[in-house]
Design a protein around this motif. Structure first.
Motif, PDB file in Angstrom:
ATOM      1  N   PRO A  52      -6.970   1.399  -9.630  1.00  0.00           N
ATOM      2  CA  PRO A  52      -6.756  -0.008  -9.280  1.00  0.00           C
ATOM      3  C   PRO A  52      -5.418  -0.240  -8.584  1.00  0.00           C
ATOM      4  O   PRO A  52      -5.337  -1.044  -7.643  1.00  0.00           O
ATOM      5  CB  PRO A  52      -6.808  -0.729 -10.640  1.00  0.00           C
ATOM      6  N   ASP A  53      -4.375   0.464  -9.028  1.00  0.00           N
ATOM      7  CA  ASP A  53      -3.065   0.292  -8.398  1.00  0.00           C
ATOM      8  C   ASP A  53      -3.093   0.717  -6.940  1.00  0.00           C
ATOM      9  O   ASP A  53      -2.538   0.036  -6.069  1.00  0.00           O
ATOM     10  CB  ASP A  53      -2.005   1.105  -9.146  1.00  0.00           C
ATOM     11  N   VAL A  54      -3.724   1.852  -6.666  1.00  0.00           N
ATOM     12  CA  VAL A  54      -3.779   2.337  -5.287  1.00  0.00           C
ATOM     13  C   VAL A  54      -4.534   1.341  -4.412  1.00  0.00           C
ATOM     14  O   VAL A  54      -4.106   1.029  -3.280  1.00  0.00           O
ATOM     15  CB  VAL A  54      -4.443   3.724  -5.241  1.00  0.00           C
ATOM     16  N   ALA A  55      -5.630   0.806  -4.934  1.00  0.00           N
ATOM     17  CA  ALA A  55      -6.387  -0.181  -4.161  1.00  0.00           C
ATOM     18  C   ALA A  55      -5.566  -1.436  -3.905  1.00  0.00           C
ATOM     19  O   ALA A  55      -5.586  -1.997  -2.796  1.00  0.00           O
ATOM     20  CB  ALA A  55      -7.676  -0.533  -4.913  1.00  0.00           C
ATOM     21  N   LEU A  56      -4.824  -1.878  -4.907  1.00  0.00           N
ATOM     22  CA  LEU A  56      -4.027  -3.102  -4.751  1.00  0.00           C
ATOM     23  C   LEU A  56      -2.817  -2.871  -3.849  1.00  0.00           C
ATOM     24  O   LEU A  56      -2.413  -3.784  -3.113  1.00  0.00           O
ATOM     25  CB  LEU A  56      -3.595  -3.607  -6.128  1.00  0.00           C
ATOM     26  N   LYS A  68      -3.830  -3.524  -0.554  1.00  0.00           N
ATOM     27  CA  LYS A  68      -4.014  -4.950  -0.282  1.00  0.00           C
ATOM     28  C   LYS A  68      -2.679  -5.699  -0.202  1.00  0.00           C
ATOM     29  O   LYS A  68      -2.662  -6.931  -0.108  1.00  0.00           O
ATOM     30  CB  LYS A  68      -4.874  -5.587  -1.372  1.00  0.00           C
ATOM     31  N   GLY A  69      -1.561  -4.965  -0.275  1.00  0.00           N
ATOM     32  CA  GLY A  69      -0.257  -5.610  -0.104  1.00  0.00           C
ATOM     33  C   GLY A  69       0.471  -5.958  -1.377  1.00  0.00           C
ATOM     34  O   GLY A  69       1.480  -6.670  -1.346  1.00  0.00           O
ATOM     35  N   PHE A  70       0.006  -5.448  -2.544  1.00  0.00           N
ATOM     36  CA  PHE A  70       0.662  -5.708  -3.823  1.00  0.00           C
ATOM     37  C   PHE A  70       1.754  -4.670  -4.069  1.00  0.00           C
ATOM     38  O   PHE A  70       1.592  -3.492  -3.732  1.00  0.00           O
ATOM     39  CB  PHE A  70      -0.338  -5.611  -4.977  1.00  0.00           C
ATOM     40  N   HIS A  71       2.865  -5.094  -4.686  1.00  0.00           N
ATOM     41  CA  HIS A  71       3.806  -4.164  -5.288  1.00  0.00           C
ATOM     42  C   HIS A  71       3.282  -3.805  -6.687  1.00  0.00           C
ATOM     43  O   HIS A  71       2.581  -4.602  -7.322  1.00  0.00           O
ATOM     44  CB  HIS A  71       5.195  -4.793  -5.451  1.00  0.00           C
ATOM     45  N   ILE A  72       3.664  -2.628  -7.189  1.00  0.00           N
ATOM     46  CA  ILE A  72       3.349  -2.204  -8.551  1.00  0.00           C
ATOM     47  C   ILE A  72       4.671  -1.961  -9.262  1.00  0.00           C
ATOM     48  O   ILE A  72       5.509  -1.200  -8.765  1.00  0.00           O
ATOM     49  CB  ILE A  72       2.496  -0.928  -8.582  1.00  0.00           C
ATOM     50  N   ALA A  73       4.876  -2.594 -10.414  1.00  0.00           N
ATOM     51  CA  ALA A  73       6.176  -2.534 -11.091  1.00  0.00           C
ATOM     52  C   ALA A  73       6.020  -2.098 -12.542  1.00  0.00           C
ATOM     53  O   ALA A  73       4.993  -2.358 -13.185  1.00  0.00           O
ATOM     54  CB  ALA A  73       6.866  -3.895 -11.027  1.00  0.00           C
ATOM     55  N   TRP A 106       2.272  -5.790 -12.840  1.00  0.00           N
ATOM     56  CA  TRP A 106       3.324  -5.362 -13.772  1.00  0.00           C
ATOM     57  C   TRP A 106       2.668  -4.666 -14.958  1.00  0.00           C
ATOM     58  O   TRP A 106       1.869  -5.257 -15.684  1.00  0.00           O
ATOM     59  CB  TRP A 106       4.092  -6.598 -14.233  1.00  0.00           C
ATOM     60  N   HIS A 107       2.992  -3.392 -15.138  1.00  0.00           N
ATOM     61  CA  HIS A 107       2.398  -2.594 -16.212  1.00  0.00           C
ATOM     62  C   HIS A 107       3.206  -2.720 -17.502  1.00  0.00           C
ATOM     63  O   HIS A 107       4.427  -2.598 -17.496  1.00  0.00           O
ATOM     64  CB  HIS A 107       2.335  -1.126 -15.810  1.00  0.00           C
ATOM     65  N   GLY A 108       2.487  -2.880 -18.617  1.00  0.00           N
ATOM     66  CA  GLY A 108       3.147  -2.927 -19.913  1.00  0.00           C
ATOM     67  C   GLY A 108       3.550  -1.543 -20.382  1.00  0.00           C
ATOM     68  O   GLY A 108       4.662  -1.343 -20.869  1.00  0.00           O
ATOM     69  N   GLU A 109       2.682  -0.585 -20.254  1.00  0.00           N
ATOM     70  CA  GLU A 109       2.967   0.799 -20.626  1.00  0.00           C
ATOM     71  C   GLU A 109       2.053   1.726 -19.831  1.00  0.00           C
ATOM     72  O   GLU A 109       1.089   1.284 -19.188  1.00  0.00           O
ATOM     73  CB  GLU A 109       2.759   1.026 -22.139  1.00  0.00           C
ATOM     74  N   PHE A 110       2.370   3.019 -19.891  1.00  0.00           N
ATOM     75  CA  PHE A 110       1.535   4.076 -19.324  1.00  0.00           C
ATOM     76  C   PHE A 110       1.322   3.914 -17.821  1.00  0.00           C
ATOM     77  O   PHE A 110       0.204   4.067 -17.308  1.00  0.00           O
ATOM     78  CB  PHE A 110       0.189   4.150 -20.063  1.00  0.00           C
ATOM     79  N   PHE A 111       2.412   3.603 -17.122  1.00  0.00           N
ATOM     80  CA  PHE A 111       2.332   3.518 -15.670  1.00  0.00           C
ATOM     81  C   PHE A 111       1.828   4.842 -15.102  1.00  0.00           C
ATOM     82  O   PHE A 111       2.250   5.918 -15.513  1.00  0.00           O
ATOM     83  CB  PHE A 111       3.712   3.211 -15.086  1.00  0.00           C
ATOM     84  N   GLY A 112       0.890   4.755 -14.170  1.00  0.00           N
ATOM     85  CA  GLY A 112       0.347   5.941 -13.520  1.00  0.00           C
ATOM     86  C   GLY A 112      -0.922   6.464 -14.153  1.00  0.00           C
ATOM     87  O   GLY A 112      -1.611   7.301 -13.558  1.00  0.00           O
ATOM     88  N   VAL A 147      14.984   2.378 -17.115  1.00  0.00           N
ATOM     89  CA  VAL A 147      14.533   2.825 -15.804  1.00  0.00           C
ATOM     90  C   VAL A 147      13.480   1.856 -15.289  1.00  0.00           C
ATOM     91  O   VAL A 147      12.447   1.635 -15.929  1.00  0.00           O
ATOM     92  CB  VAL A 147      13.951   4.248 -15.866  1.00  0.00           C
ATOM     93  N   ALA A 148      13.765   1.258 -14.149  1.00  0.00           N
ATOM     94  CA  ALA A 148      12.824   0.365 -13.487  1.00  0.00           C
ATOM     95  C   ALA A 148      12.157   1.111 -12.342  1.00  0.00           C
ATOM     96  O   ALA A 148      12.782   1.940 -11.682  1.00  0.00           O
ATOM     97  CB  ALA A 148      13.549  -0.863 -12.957  1.00  0.00           C
ATOM     98  N   SER A 149      10.889   0.839 -12.134  1.00  0.00           N
ATOM     99  CA  SER A 149      10.120   1.528 -11.110  1.00  0.00           C
ATOM    100  C   SER A 149       9.311   0.514 -10.314  1.00  0.00           C
ATOM    101  O   SER A 149       8.644  -0.348 -10.900  1.00  0.00           O
ATOM    102  CB  SER A 149       9.180   2.548 -11.764  1.00  0.00           C
ATOM    103  N   VAL A 150       9.397   0.599  -8.976  1.00  0.00           N
ATOM    104  CA  VAL A 150       8.623  -0.282  -8.107  1.00  0.00           C
ATOM    105  C   VAL A 150       7.990   0.568  -7.012  1.00  0.00           C
ATOM    106  O   VAL A 150       8.682   1.330  -6.326  1.00  0.00           O
ATOM    107  CB  VAL A 150       9.497  -1.381  -7.469  1.00  0.00           C
ATOM    108  N   VAL A 151       6.664   0.443  -6.848  1.00  0.00           N
ATOM    109  CA  VAL A 151       5.954   1.084  -5.752  1.00  0.00           C
ATOM    110  C   VAL A 151       5.685   0.017  -4.695  1.00  0.00           C
ATOM    111  O   VAL A 151       5.219  -1.083  -5.018  1.00  0.00           O
ATOM    112  CB  VAL A 151       4.634   1.727  -6.220  1.00  0.00           C
ATOM    113  N   VAL A 152       5.993   0.355  -3.441  1.00  0.00           N
ATOM    114  CA  VAL A 152       6.018  -0.638  -2.365  1.00  0.00           C
ATOM    115  C   VAL A 152       4.816  -0.458  -1.441  1.00  0.00           C
ATOM    116  O   VAL A 152       4.536   0.666  -0.985  1.00  0.00           O
ATOM    117  CB  VAL A 152       7.325  -0.500  -1.555  1.00  0.00           C
TER     118      VAL A 152
END
Length: 616
Positions: free
Chosen positions: A414-418, A421-426, A403-409, A386-391
Motif C-alpha cells: 500500500p505504501d508503494v502504491a500511495l 499517487k503523491g503521498f509521503h510515508i512517515a 503515518w505508521h504507528g509501528e512496523f514501518f516497511g 529516529v524520524a523517517s520520511v519517504v518522499v
C-alpha cells in the motif's frame, strides 16, 4: 522601589503592561489593526539578551518563536532570545505525590536558577509560571504561599544581578476537552486535575496584577487574553479549545499568548498565526529559520545550564550549537535585508521555506538519504528519536501523507502504491512506548515538524498494524481534528487484551509490565480499571466522522478481534462513526495486510483527499 524600575525601559513597559492587564478584546489580540512598521516602537526593552523561563508550555516554545519572529519583522531591535523552559517545572518547589508515576518529582526552578542566570547573563527575564504550581488541586493558601515566595525569590535572584523581570500570568486550564478526566471539589486527593483549576490560576494571575499596582512589578496578562479569546471562539464553536489535553496550548493558543507581551512592548502588526505556520504564510520563511535557531540553541543551553528532569533530549555542546546557529543567523539576516517579499512561503511544500542547517540546499528533509522501493528515504534525529520520511517523486495536491504507528516497511505494497499517487510515508521510531502518553507527546512533536516546517498536509492517514493501533488511536483521540482516516490491521485497541492477556489472548507479560510503567499505574488493578483505551474513548473521532478501516483475522489468538476490532466497530457505529471491516477467515494475527491491497489504497486515497468533517 524595585531594582527593576532603575532601568529606563521599565517605566514605559509597565505603562503598556497596565493597559494589557485591563484584558484586551479577542479581536485586538488575534489581529492587530495597525500595519507592520520598520520603526522601533516605544516601550521595547533596552536589553541585549532576554531569557524566557517557564514550564512545559514555555519549553514547547512556540509563543517565544512567534514573539521573536514578529519582533524581527516589525522592529529594528535585534535581541538574543533564549528559551529555558523546562517541562513539569514549578517556581513554588511543589510536586504532587506520584508525579510522573512516581518516577521523579517536579523540578524546582530554584535548583537551576543561579546557574541559568550566571551562564546566560541576560538583561531581562520573562517568567511564565503557575500552571503546575497549584499541582492541579483546588486553591489553598499554603500552596499559594509557596508560589508567592518562589516568585519573590526569583525576583531577588535576578535583582542581585541587575536583571529585570517581566511576569506572564499563567495560561488557561481548560477542563472541557478532558471533562471525563477531571475531578470535582471536596476530595482529599487529586490524582487527576481539579475541574475548577482554571479558577486557581486566575487567582495566581490576579495576585501578580496586584503586585503590578502595589510594588510596580511588570506583569502581562496572558491568562485574561486567552480567556477572552477562548470565549470569543466558543461563540461559533462550543467545543473549541486551545488545549486538547486541557493544559498545553496548540499553535493558535501560543499565538494568543504572544500578543499581550508584543502589545506591552508597543509592537503593532496585522499578522495572524497562519502567516507564520502556513506554507504560503507572509512570514513563513522567516519563521522557519527563527524557529530552527531557537530549537537548536534551546537544547544546547538547557544541557549547558543543567537540570534534574529526566527524559529531556540533550542538546549539542554549546560551541558546536553556536557554530550551527551562525548559519541560521546569516539566513535570517539575508531575509531581513531582502524585505517582506522574501519572507513569504509558497504553497508547494518542497519549496515552502529554507532547509534547516542540517539539510543540504536541495534535500527536502535532513539526515541520511537512502533508497526505499525506488523512492528517496530520509532518516534524521528528532529529539532523540529516529524520524523517517519517504518522499514521492511528484507531490500530490495538499501534500498528503501516511503515518505508521509501528512496523514501518512491513507489508509495503500500500505504501508503494500511495507514493506513486503523491503521498509521503512517515514514521517516528518510538519503540516500546505502546502508544502511551509519552509516546503521544513525541508524536505531537513529529506532527508539528512535518506540518509546520516541511509543509505536509494537516490531516495524515494513520496506519496501525498490531500494537501500532495503540499509537494511532491514542494520538488520533488526542488530536481528532488532525486525522483524515485510520487503517488498522489486527490492531491492539485495549491493552487489557494485549499485552494484558485478560481475555482470550495469550498476553505478553513483559509488555504488560511496560504498560504499568509507561502509564504510571501503581498496580495492576489500577490498569484494569483504566478507561482511557481506544475502545473507551471513541467519541472525539465519531463526532468528526473520521473513517476507519479494520482488517483482521477471525482466528487471531494474539490480539483477539472481538476484544479489539469487534468492540471498536460496535461502539463506533453506535456513536454514528463510519467504519469498514474486512475479515480474513481462518487467519490468525499473521499475515497482516491483504494479498491484493487495492481496498486499503482506495480507502486512504478517498478519505485523505476528502478529510474528516469538523465536530458538529
Amino acid at each position: 522601589m524595585s531594582t527593576l524600575l532603575n532601568r529606563s525601559w521599565s517605566a514605559l513597559l509597565l505603562s503598556a503592561a497596565v493597559s494589557v492587564s485591563t484584558l484586551m478584546g479577542a479581536d485586538t489580540l488575534l489581529a492587530q489593526s495597525a500595519s507592520a512598521s520598520s520603526a522601533t516602537p516605544k516601550g521595547l526593552p533596552d536589553a541585549g539578551r532576554i531569557v524566557f523561563l517557564g514550564d512545559s508550555i514555555t519549553a514547547d516554545g512556540k509563543y517565544v518563536e512567534y514573539i521573536e519572529t514578529v519582533l524581527l519583522a516589525t522592529t529594528s531591535k535585534r535581541y538574543d532570545i533564549i528559551d529555558l523552559g523546562l517541562s513539569s517545572e514549578t517556581v513554588s518547589g511543589l510536586s504532587e505525590d506520584g508525579h510522573a508515576g512516581g518516577k521523579f518529582p517536579r523540578p524546582d526552578l530554584h535548583e537551576r536558577l543561579t546557574r541559568a542566570l550566571e551562564k546566560t547573563k541576560p538583561q531581562l527575564v520573562v517568567a511564565c509560571y503557575g500552571m503546575n504550581d497549584g499541582i492541579y488541586y483546588p486553591y489553598s493558601e499554603e500552596r499559594f504561599g509557596k508560589y508567592e515566595s518562589g516568585m519573590r525569590d526569583l525576583r531577588k535572584e535576578a535583582a542581585s544581578r541587575g536583571i529585570g523581570v517581566v511576569h506572564l500570568t499563567p495560561p488557561v486550564f481548560d477542563p472541557l476537552p478532558i471533562k471525563d478526566k477531571v475531578l470535582p471539589a471536596g476530595l482529599d486527593a487529586y490524582p487527576r486535575p481539579f475541574e475548577g483549576y482554571d479558577g486557581v490560576l486566575a487567582q495566581y494571575g490576579a495576585w501578580l496584577q496586584r503586585m503590578a499596582e502595589s510594588d510596580k512589578w511588570v506583569v502581562v496578562d496572558v491568562h485574561g487574553a486567552m480567556t477572552k479569546a477562548l470565549a470569543e471562539k466558543r461563540k461559533a464553536d462550543a467545543a473549541f479549545s486551545f488545549c486538547r489535553d486541557g493544559i498545553h496550548p496548540n499553535a493558535e493558543g501560543h499565538w494568543v499568548m504572544a500578543q499581550p507581551l508584543l502589545s506591552a512592548w508597543g509592537v503593532k502588526h496585522d499578522y495572524r498565526v497562519e502567516d507564520l505556520t502556513a506554507p504560503q504564510g507572509r512570514l513563513a520563511r522567516l519563521y522557519k529559520s527563527v524557529a530552527a535557531r531557537q530549537r537548536l540553541m534551546k537544547a544546547a543551553w538547557m544541557s549547558d545550564v543543567g537540570h534534574k528532569r529526566p527524559g529531556v533530549a540533550p542538546g549539542l555542546p554549546l560551541p558546536e550549537a553556536q557554530a550551527k546557529a551562525a548559519a541560521l543567523t546569516t539566513e535570517i539576516q539575508t531575509l531581513l535585508s531582502a524585505g517582506p517579499s522574501a519572507w513569504v512561503g509558497v504553497a508547494k511544500p518542497e519549496a515552502s521555506a529554507p532547509a534547516p542547517a542540517s539539510a543540504s540546499a536541495t534535500a527536502p528533509f535532513p539526515g541520511k538519504k537512502s533508497n526505499w522501493k525506488g523512492f528517496d528515504r530520509y532518516e534524521f534525529d528528532l529529539n532523540g528519536q529516529v524520524a523517517s520520511v519517504v518522499v514521492p517523486k511528484t507531490i500530490a495536491k495538499g501534500a498528503p501523507w501516511v503515518w505508521h504507528g509501528e512496523f514501518f516497511g512491513h507489508k509495503p505494497d500500500p505504501d508503494v502504491a500511495l507514493l506513486g499517487k503523491g503521498f509521503h510515508i512517515a514514521y517516528l521510531r518510538v519503540n516500546d512506548m505502546l502508544g502511551s502518553p509519552p509516546a503521544v507527546e513525541k508524536w505531537n512533536g513529529f506532527y508539528k515538524v512535518l506540518t509546520e516546517q516541511y509543509g505536509l498536509g494537516k490531516k495524515p492517514a494513520l496506519v496501525g498494524l498490531s500494537r501500532g493501533g495503540l499509537y494511532c488511536y491514542n494520538w488520533a483521540i488526542a488530536n481528532p481534528d488532525k486525522v483524515s482516516c485510520i487503517y488498522a490491521d489486527a490492531p491492539v485497541c485495549d491493552f487489557k487484551s494485549w499485552p494484558g492477556g485478560k481475555g482470550k489472548g495469550k498476553g505478553d507479560p513483559k509488555n504488560w509490565q511496560l504498560v504499568l510503567k509507561l502509564w504510571g499505574f501503581k498496580d495492576e488493578a489500577e490498569a484494569l480499571a483504566y478507561k482511557g483505551n481506544p475502545v473507551d474513548n471513541l467519541g472525539p473521532l465519531a463526532q468528526r466522522k473520521v473513517p476507519l478501516l479494520h482488517v483482521y483475522g477471525d482466528a487471531d489468538d494474539v490480539v483477539p478481534w472481538d476484544e479489539n476490532t469487534g468492540i471498536i466497530a460496535t461502539r463506533y457505529r453506535s456513536l454514528g462513526g463510519p467504519i469498514e471491516l474486512i475479515e480474513k477467515k481462518g487467519v490468525g494475527h499473521h499475515p497482516h495486510g491483504l494479498q491484493d491491497s487495492t481496498p486499503i489504497v482506495e480507502f486512504i486515497l478517498k478519505h485523505a483527499s476528502e478529510p474528516s468533517k469538523p465536530a458538529s
